[in-house]
Motif scaffolding. Structure first.
Motif, PDB file in Angstrom:
ATOM      1  N   LEU A  21      -7.887   8.499   7.330  1.00 37.64           N
ATOM      2  CA  LEU A  21      -9.185   7.959   6.956  1.00 37.64           C
ATOM      3  C   LEU A  21      -9.378   8.216   5.465  1.00 37.64           C
ATOM      4  O   LEU A  21      -9.384   9.368   5.020  1.00 37.64           O
ATOM      5  CB  LEU A  21     -10.301   8.629   7.760  1.00 37.64           C
ATOM      6  CG  LEU A  21     -11.704   8.087   7.552  1.00 37.64           C
ATOM      7  CD1 LEU A  21     -11.795   6.648   8.075  1.00 37.64           C
ATOM      8  CD2 LEU A  21     -12.709   8.970   8.258  1.00 37.64           C
ATOM      9  N   LEU A  22      -9.489   7.147   4.693  1.00 40.36           N
ATOM     10  CA  LEU A  22      -9.712   7.252   3.252  1.00 40.36           C
ATOM     11  C   LEU A  22     -11.183   6.977   2.968  1.00 40.36           C
ATOM     12  O   LEU A  22     -11.707   5.941   3.371  1.00 40.36           O
ATOM     13  CB  LEU A  22      -8.850   6.244   2.493  1.00 40.36           C
ATOM     14  CG  LEU A  22      -7.352   6.335   2.708  1.00 40.36           C
ATOM     15  CD1 LEU A  22      -6.647   5.165   2.039  1.00 40.36           C
ATOM     16  CD2 LEU A  22      -6.818   7.655   2.194  1.00 40.36           C
ATOM     17  N   VAL A  23     -11.829   7.906   2.309  1.00 43.42           N
ATOM     18  CA  VAL A  23     -13.238   7.733   1.951  1.00 43.42           C
ATOM     19  C   VAL A  23     -13.335   7.871   0.438  1.00 43.42           C
ATOM     20  O   VAL A  23     -13.033   8.922  -0.115  1.00 43.42           O
ATOM     21  CB  VAL A  23     -14.136   8.778   2.645  1.00 43.42           C
ATOM     22  CG1 VAL A  23     -15.587   8.580   2.242  1.00 43.42           C
ATOM     23  CG2 VAL A  23     -13.985   8.689   4.160  1.00 43.42           C
ATOM     24  N   ARG A  24     -13.739   6.796  -0.217  1.00 46.08           N
ATOM     25  CA  ARG A  24     -13.822   6.789  -1.676  1.00 46.08           C
ATOM     26  C   ARG A  24     -15.286   6.826  -2.109  1.00 46.08           C
ATOM     27  O   ARG A  24     -16.099   6.025  -1.686  1.00 46.08           O
ATOM     28  CB  ARG A  24     -13.140   5.539  -2.238  1.00 46.08           C
ATOM     29  CG  ARG A  24     -13.115   5.537  -3.747  1.00 46.08           C
ATOM     30  CD  ARG A  24     -12.266   4.432  -4.291  1.00 46.08           C
ATOM     31  NE  ARG A  24     -12.711   3.143  -3.789  1.00 46.08           N
ATOM     32  CZ  ARG A  24     -12.018   2.034  -3.921  1.00 46.08           C
ATOM     33  NH1 ARG A  24     -10.853   2.039  -4.496  1.00 46.08           N
ATOM     34  NH2 ARG A  24     -12.485   0.899  -3.450  1.00 46.08           N
ATOM     35  N   ASP A  25     -15.590   7.769  -2.958  1.00 47.76           N
ATOM     36  CA  ASP A  25     -16.925   7.944  -3.516  1.00 47.76           C
ATOM     37  C   ASP A  25     -17.204   6.814  -4.505  1.00 47.76           C
ATOM     38  O   ASP A  25     -16.537   6.684  -5.508  1.00 47.76           O
ATOM     39  CB  ASP A  25     -16.977   9.307  -4.206  1.00 47.76           C
ATOM     40  CG  ASP A  25     -18.316   9.616  -4.850  1.00 47.76           C
ATOM     41  OD1 ASP A  25     -19.205   8.746  -4.863  1.00 47.76           O
ATOM     42  OD2 ASP A  25     -18.463  10.737  -5.344  1.00 47.76           O
ATOM     43  N   GLN A  26     -18.198   5.990  -4.187  1.00 45.44           N
ATOM     44  CA  GLN A  26     -18.623   4.946  -5.117  1.00 45.44           C
ATOM     45  C   GLN A  26     -20.041   5.209  -5.621  1.00 45.44           C
ATOM     46  O   GLN A  26     -20.655   4.357  -6.237  1.00 45.44           O
ATOM     47  CB  GLN A  26     -18.550   3.581  -4.447  1.00 45.44           C
ATOM     48  CG  GLN A  26     -17.137   3.146  -4.135  1.00 45.44           C
ATOM     49  CD  GLN A  26     -17.077   1.755  -3.550  1.00 45.44           C
ATOM     50  OE1 GLN A  26     -17.917   1.355  -2.749  1.00 45.44           O
ATOM     51  NE2 GLN A  26     -16.073   1.005  -3.948  1.00 45.44           N
ATOM     52  N   LYS A  55     -22.116  15.779  -0.533  1.00 53.50           N
ATOM     53  CA  LYS A  55     -22.642  14.837   0.462  1.00 53.50           C
ATOM     54  C   LYS A  55     -21.564  13.856   0.912  1.00 53.50           C
ATOM     55  O   LYS A  55     -21.454  13.547   2.103  1.00 53.50           O
ATOM     56  CB  LYS A  55     -23.848  14.083  -0.100  1.00 53.50           C
ATOM     57  CG  LYS A  55     -25.090  14.942  -0.207  1.00 53.50           C
ATOM     58  CD  LYS A  55     -26.235  14.195  -0.837  1.00 53.50           C
ATOM     59  CE  LYS A  55     -26.818  13.195   0.130  1.00 53.50           C
ATOM     60  NZ  LYS A  55     -28.063  12.576  -0.354  1.00 53.50           N
ATOM     61  N   VAL A  56     -20.763  13.370  -0.022  1.00 55.46           N
ATOM     62  CA  VAL A  56     -19.693  12.426   0.313  1.00 55.46           C
ATOM     63  C   VAL A  56     -18.641  13.106   1.191  1.00 55.46           C
ATOM     64  O   VAL A  56     -18.191  12.543   2.199  1.00 55.46           O
ATOM     65  CB  VAL A  56     -19.059  11.828  -0.967  1.00 55.46           C
ATOM     66  CG1 VAL A  56     -17.796  11.045  -0.643  1.00 55.46           C
ATOM     67  CG2 VAL A  56     -20.067  10.957  -1.698  1.00 55.46           C
ATOM     68  N   VAL A  57     -18.243  14.321   0.837  1.00 49.12           N
ATOM     69  CA  VAL A  57     -17.249  15.055   1.625  1.00 49.12           C
ATOM     70  C   VAL A  57     -17.788  15.355   3.018  1.00 49.12           C
ATOM     71  O   VAL A  57     -17.088  15.176   4.020  1.00 49.12           O
ATOM     72  CB  VAL A  57     -16.803  16.349   0.899  1.00 49.12           C
ATOM     73  CG1 VAL A  57     -15.966  17.228   1.812  1.00 49.12           C
ATOM     74  CG2 VAL A  57     -16.042  16.006  -0.371  1.00 49.12           C
ATOM     75  N   SER A  58     -19.042  15.769   3.117  1.00 45.48           N
ATOM     76  CA  SER A  58     -19.651  16.035   4.434  1.00 45.48           C
ATOM     77  C   SER A  58     -19.672  14.776   5.290  1.00 45.48           C
ATOM     78  O   SER A  58     -19.358  14.816   6.479  1.00 45.48           O
ATOM     79  CB  SER A  58     -21.073  16.568   4.263  1.00 45.48           C
ATOM     80  OG  SER A  58     -21.056  17.836   3.674  1.00 45.48           O
ATOM     81  N   PHE A  59     -20.036  13.651   4.683  1.00 38.90           N
ATOM     82  CA  PHE A  59     -20.042  12.380   5.405  1.00 38.90           C
ATOM     83  C   PHE A  59     -18.646  12.041   5.907  1.00 38.90           C
ATOM     84  O   PHE A  59     -18.465  11.633   7.071  1.00 38.90           O
ATOM     85  CB  PHE A  59     -20.551  11.260   4.491  1.00 38.90           C
ATOM     86  CG  PHE A  59     -20.349   9.890   5.067  1.00 38.90           C
ATOM     87  CD1 PHE A  59     -21.196   9.403   6.045  1.00 38.90           C
ATOM     88  CD2 PHE A  59     -19.300   9.093   4.644  1.00 38.90           C
ATOM     89  CE1 PHE A  59     -20.999   8.139   6.587  1.00 38.90           C
ATOM     90  CE2 PHE A  59     -19.094   7.832   5.176  1.00 38.90           C
ATOM     91  CZ  PHE A  59     -19.953   7.357   6.150  1.00 38.90           C
ATOM     92  N   ALA A  60     -17.642  12.225   5.054  1.00 36.54           N
ATOM     93  CA  ALA A  60     -16.263  11.904   5.432  1.00 36.54           C
ATOM     94  C   ALA A  60     -15.803  12.756   6.606  1.00 36.54           C
ATOM     95  O   ALA A  60     -15.156  12.257   7.534  1.00 36.54           O
ATOM     96  CB  ALA A  60     -15.330  12.105   4.239  1.00 36.54           C
ATOM     97  N   LEU A  61     -16.138  14.037   6.606  1.00 41.57           N
ATOM     98  CA  LEU A  61     -15.733  14.921   7.705  1.00 41.57           C
ATOM     99  C   LEU A  61     -16.432  14.557   9.007  1.00 41.57           C
ATOM    100  O   LEU A  61     -15.814  14.560  10.074  1.00 41.57           O
ATOM    101  CB  LEU A  61     -15.988  16.381   7.326  1.00 41.57           C
ATOM    102  CG  LEU A  61     -15.086  16.913   6.204  1.00 41.57           C
ATOM    103  CD1 LEU A  61     -15.535  18.304   5.794  1.00 41.57           C
ATOM    104  CD2 LEU A  61     -13.630  16.908   6.620  1.00 41.57           C
ATOM    105  N   VAL A  62     -17.711  14.232   8.946  1.00 38.23           N
ATOM    106  CA  VAL A  62     -18.432  13.796  10.148  1.00 38.23           C
ATOM    107  C   VAL A  62     -17.823  12.503  10.681  1.00 38.23           C
ATOM    108  O   VAL A  62     -17.599  12.356  11.886  1.00 38.23           O
ATOM    109  CB  VAL A  62     -19.939  13.606   9.842  1.00 38.23           C
ATOM    110  CG1 VAL A  62     -20.638  12.859  10.958  1.00 38.23           C
ATOM    111  CG2 VAL A  62     -20.592  14.956   9.593  1.00 38.23           C
TER     112      VAL A  62
END
Length: 81
Positions: A21-26, A55-62
């Protein structure tokens, strides 16, 4: 706009062996900020904050945990050193 919305881009890559899962902070950095134009020179100014990054990292982990295939996480961020 992206700063206010805390925008992220999510891509799921799945194979028979692994899921990624790749989550990129925009919400900050290159995708935000403003430009100043002066005599043929463009200066781009933007910022990063620890609060938004967390917040972005927490969202990605959830999100990863919600996929059901979450077993471990490797979180890569730019160092502030």
């Amino acid at each position: 706009m992206r700063e206010r919305l805390h925008s992220v881009k999510v891509d799921a890559l799945d194979t028979d062996l692994v899921s990624l899962l790749l989550v990129r902070d925009q919400a900050q950095g290159f995708y935000t900020g403003f430009n100043t134009h002066d005599d043929g020179v463009v200066t781009r100014t933007f910022q990063f904050s620890r609060h938004t990054t967390e917040k972005v990292v927490s969202f990605a982990l959830v999100l990863a945990r919600g996929t059901g295939g979450f077993h471990s996480a490797l979180v890569l961020t730019a160092s502030d050193d």
